[in-house]
Design a protein around this motif. Sequence first.
Motif, PDB file in Angstrom:
ATOM      1  N   VAL A 108       0.718  -1.140   0.143  1.00  0.00           N
ATOM      2  CA  VAL A 108       0.041   0.017  -0.043  1.00  0.00           C
ATOM      3  C   VAL A 108       0.853   1.129  -0.026  1.00  0.00           C
ATOM      4  O   VAL A 108       1.941   1.372   0.664  1.00  0.00           O
ATOM      5  CB  VAL A 108      -0.907  -0.252   1.378  1.00  0.00           C
ATOM      6  N   ALA A 109       0.627   2.194  -0.834  1.00  0.00           N
ATOM      7  CA  ALA A 109       1.293   3.331  -0.935  1.00  0.00           C
ATOM      8  C   ALA A 109       0.270   4.438  -0.058  1.00  0.00           C
ATOM      9  O   ALA A 109      -0.635   4.668  -0.298  1.00  0.00           O
ATOM     10  CB  ALA A 109       1.477   3.989  -2.314  1.00  0.00           C
ATOM     11  N   TYR A 110       1.160   5.384   0.729  1.00  0.00           N
ATOM     12  CA  TYR A 110       0.512   6.307   1.599  1.00  0.00           C
ATOM     13  C   TYR A 110       1.018   7.702   1.206  1.00  0.00           C
ATOM     14  O   TYR A 110       2.304   7.900   1.058  1.00  0.00           O
ATOM     15  CB  TYR A 110       0.734   6.203   2.892  1.00  0.00           C
ATOM     16  N   GLU A 111       0.094   8.580   0.997  1.00  0.00           N
ATOM     17  CA  GLU A 111       0.468   9.945   1.073  1.00  0.00           C
ATOM     18  C   GLU A 111      -0.164  10.910   2.146  1.00  0.00           C
ATOM     19  O   GLU A 111      -1.212  10.924   2.440  1.00  0.00           O
ATOM     20  CB  GLU A 111       0.206  10.642  -0.397  1.00  0.00           C
ATOM     21  N   HIS A 112       0.843  11.584   3.130  1.00  0.00           N
ATOM     22  CA  HIS A 112       0.300  12.161   4.248  1.00  0.00           C
ATOM     23  C   HIS A 112      -0.489  11.003   5.160  1.00  0.00           C
ATOM     24  O   HIS A 112      -1.851  11.552   5.758  1.00  0.00           O
ATOM     25  CB  HIS A 112      -0.490  13.368   3.841  1.00  0.00           C
ATOM     26  N   GLY A 113      -0.123   9.811   5.165  1.00  0.00           N
ATOM     27  CA  GLY A 113      -0.962   8.954   5.973  1.00  0.00           C
ATOM     28  C   GLY A 113      -2.415   8.303   5.218  1.00  0.00           C
ATOM     29  O   GLY A 113      -2.793   7.296   5.877  1.00  0.00           O
ATOM     30  N   GLU A 114      -2.717   8.816   4.119  1.00  0.00           N
ATOM     31  CA  GLU A 114      -3.997   8.372   3.499  1.00  0.00           C
ATOM     32  C   GLU A 114      -3.353   7.319   2.328  1.00  0.00           C
ATOM     33  O   GLU A 114      -2.306   7.698   1.711  1.00  0.00           O
ATOM     34  CB  GLU A 114      -4.755   9.439   2.842  1.00  0.00           C
ATOM     35  N   PRO A 115      -4.024   6.131   2.210  1.00  0.00           N
ATOM     36  CA  PRO A 115      -3.682   5.317   1.020  1.00  0.00           C
ATOM     37  C   PRO A 115      -4.050   5.878  -0.163  1.00  0.00           C
ATOM     38  O   PRO A 115      -5.204   6.388  -0.359  1.00  0.00           O
ATOM     39  CB  PRO A 115      -4.629   3.962   1.385  1.00  0.00           C
ATOM     40  N   VAL A 116      -2.886   5.885  -1.053  1.00  0.00           N
ATOM     41  CA  VAL A 116      -3.316   6.425  -2.504  1.00  0.00           C
ATOM     42  C   VAL A 116      -2.817   5.345  -3.503  1.00  0.00           C
ATOM     43  O   VAL A 116      -2.838   5.784  -4.780  1.00  0.00           O
ATOM     44  CB  VAL A 116      -2.414   7.731  -2.762  1.00  0.00           C
ATOM     45  N   GLY A 117      -2.638   4.234  -3.341  1.00  0.00           N
ATOM     46  CA  GLY A 117      -2.274   3.091  -4.248  1.00  0.00           C
ATOM     47  C   GLY A 117      -2.035   1.673  -3.662  1.00  0.00           C
ATOM     48  O   GLY A 117      -1.431   1.709  -2.432  1.00  0.00           O
ATOM     49  N   CYS A 118      -1.974   0.721  -4.481  1.00  0.00           N
ATOM     50  CA  CYS A 118      -1.687  -0.555  -4.142  1.00  0.00           C
ATOM     51  C   CYS A 118      -1.250  -1.465  -5.230  1.00  0.00           C
ATOM     52  O   CYS A 118      -1.228  -1.061  -6.401  1.00  0.00           O
ATOM     53  CB  CYS A 118      -2.885  -1.286  -3.095  1.00  0.00           C
ATOM     54  N   GLY A 119      -0.941  -2.813  -4.792  1.00  0.00           N
ATOM     55  CA  GLY A 119      -0.313  -3.717  -5.530  1.00  0.00           C
ATOM     56  C   GLY A 119       0.027  -4.986  -4.923  1.00  0.00           C
ATOM     57  O   GLY A 119       0.275  -4.996  -3.805  1.00  0.00           O
ATOM     58  N   ALA A 120      -0.143  -6.185  -5.677  1.00  0.00           N
ATOM     59  CA  ALA A 120       0.117  -7.414  -4.997  1.00  0.00           C
ATOM     60  C   ALA A 120       0.990  -8.170  -5.774  1.00  0.00           C
ATOM     61  O   ALA A 120       1.046  -8.069  -7.125  1.00  0.00           O
ATOM     62  CB  ALA A 120      -1.153  -8.030  -4.500  1.00  0.00           C
ATOM     63  N   VAL A 121       1.670  -8.995  -5.110  1.00  0.00           N
ATOM     64  CA  VAL A 121       2.392  -9.980  -6.272  1.00  0.00           C
ATOM     65  C   VAL A 121       2.313 -11.276  -5.446  1.00  0.00           C
ATOM     66  O   VAL A 121       2.349 -11.410  -4.195  1.00  0.00           O
ATOM     67  CB  VAL A 121       4.194  -9.629  -6.120  1.00  0.00           C
TER      68      VAL A 121
END
Length: 408
Positions: free
Chosen positions: A195-208
Amino acid sequence: MATLSEQAALVRDFNRYYSRRIGLLTDRYLGQARPLSEARLLFEIGTGADVRDLRARLGWDSGYLSRSLRSLEGQGLVELHPHQTDGRVRVAGLTDAGRTELAELDRLSTTRAVELLEPLTAAQRDELVAAQQQTRRLLRLAAVTVEVVAPDSAVVRHCLSGYATELTARFPEGYDTGALVADAEVDGDRGAFLVAYEHGEPVGCGAVRTHSPGVGEIRHLWVHADARGLGLGRRLLRELERQAELRGLHTVRLGTHRVLTEAATLYRASGYREIPTYDNSPYNHLAFERVLVGDDVLPSLDGRRFAAVDEVAGGEVDTATRFDYRERNGEVSATYTGGAIRTGHLVGTRDGNTLDFRYVQLNRSGETSSGHCVSVLSRLPDGRLRLDETWTWESRSGSGTSAVEEVR
């Protein structure tokens, strides 16, 4: 190429210059009887904001925010009152005097910005604004953190809900959430969920996940609409590849829907090659693969000449344009001319078979332009080299793809 410490010194030098140039080094910002921090707090309060939101937006600790609010309250510019539905939360609002003061700050700020821009030509102003936009984009990207999270966590459910909602709207046939990965597939040794966070808020994701012995599959790569254009998709992709390598996977695959043209462009620009579809998913119309370990790195571009395969839609390069490349220690550069181009220069870096560079050029009409390009190197059946390019103008609007092939 400058070292990280040398680059940090340049950033610090720019920060010192810019903060002095726009008048931040004073306790009377824009000539008013308050420092920049209080002026910014007035702006953030605007038509009203709760104290918790202000603290998150500004990145201030509770004590500093409380002192600043008390100062503005004492000046008669701000008033605090309980939230309408949650008595534990305080809301800050501007008084009539505060709204008048904010309007004056806006006027003074605009005047200062006009004074800064006015001595420049129109082209120089465009260049400065474009550079500021690029700086803001990169600073936002640098502030994003990417973390491995438990696949059964609330933040994963939040991201996958956004992912599925968008695909349902974009796919003509809709999207069945039954196609989402199971938690066990992206946990521990078998895989990972990022999970990608910007200022503590989730803004993206991905799985492998592990697809077969030595082969991983990347799933659910998604970036929130508000965070697109930062380069976050590429960053998530590289981190997913790193997680695959940590689990002993030497190759990763992924599939995408034909309507997601921007996704296919990202994969090609990131060194993925198109392969036949490898599963029966109704959503994977295109499939891609990248070898992570032992990837065949093609030879140096040094001394090689390339020509555009065709005229470039939205660009200025055409089949008469010739590129003369130089390469040393991971750094690449080229001069180019011909056709509509009077002269052009590019400079950047090479990582494996991927080039990342910026270009600036002068056309036959005497107009200059610049942009950013990512190119993937491959070998043609006759042994010549080819570069498949994904480019974006930075001096004007527009983007596209093109290809150049080695001239012998």
